[in-house]
Design an enzyme around this catalytic site. Sequence first.
Site, short mmCIF file in Angstrom:
data_model
loop_
_atom_site.label_atom_id
_atom_site.label_comp_id
_atom_site.label_asym_id
_atom_site.label_seq_id
_atom_site.Cartn_x
_atom_site.Cartn_y
_atom_site.Cartn_z
N SER A 118 0.87 -1.18 0.00
CA SER A 118 0.00 0.00 0.00
C SER A 118 0.90 1.23 0.00
O SER A 118 1.52 1.54 1.02
CB SER A 118 -0.92 0.01 1.22
OG SER A 118 -1.82 -1.07 1.17
N LYS A 126 -7.21 1.63 -3.02
CA LYS A 126 -6.80 1.17 -1.68
C LYS A 126 -6.87 2.31 -0.66
O LYS A 126 -7.28 2.10 0.48
CB LYS A 126 -5.38 0.60 -1.73
CG LYS A 126 -4.85 0.11 -0.38
CD LYS A 126 -5.72 -0.97 0.24
CE LYS A 126 -5.29 -1.37 1.65
NZ LYS A 126 -4.03 -2.13 1.68
#
Length: 303
Positions: free
Chosen positions: A98, A173
Amino acid sequence: MSAPTVGFIGLGIMGAPMAANLCAAGLNVNGYSRTRARSEALTSRGLRVADDIAGAVRDADVIITMLPDSPDVEQVSFGDGGVIAHARPGALFIDMSSIRPDTARVIGAQAQSRGLRFLDAPVSGGEQAAIDGTLSIMVGGAATALAAAEPVLKHLGRTIVHVGPLGSGQTVKAANQLIVAGNIELLAEALVFLAAHHVDTDAAISVLQAGLAGSTVMDRKARTMVAHEFSPGFRIALHDKDLGIFTSAARAVRTATPLGAVVAQLMSAAHAQGDGDLDHSALLRLVERLSGSTTPETGSAHD
């Protein structure tokens, strides 16, 4: 056809079970971690330990990175010892960390300039979904590259969705992390509220789960929060980082995120107050402190 060879870099809470699932599926997995013991712990599952990044990726058909933050992915991607320098042309490079969307685009552009096919493919579902192979995978990049990657990704996730060009996976995300944090914060506030009114909290959770307030966050987190069990499936420190990515990306396009800004500040405060290594559900502790409640130490991850 012979099973593909995967170079897997990053064997932490999420990466280790993901690499183990690839081994279990019969793929040839060369694993690298800066902490060698993490690689060696997976040799019984079939993982081959690489001494460095070059050794992990040199013969790989697919390269997966699963690392904590943007600088970590940049470090393993670039330079003489990095992925881009040592991966063979035509290999798939899939970053499942991420990170910032703009960082993903920069890495992707350089990887493509060296003949690699790059995807940014962050995941959602936490440690248990990584163990179960049921992650939700949001993928940015060329659809043709995703089609080539799916035979590997199917061993890691149940939901694999192409969401747009490079950087789009990381953008989705960031939105995911906002929604999850908001859910946890509201659940924490509700639990403290219920306790203050001396309600049967377990019964309250059961009825709330069955109604419109029910959510995956409630199903997975409510009762462990009440029990003050905060062993990390996803650490507050990482969620704080992810919300920083969200707020920065939102500012870049001037979208209004008033509630997002508040929950980002609360996550940052929990991190600053020493709870960074606890599960993100430990936002409950911050709400208790703000409410003047006493946090039970029994069952706490601080024991």
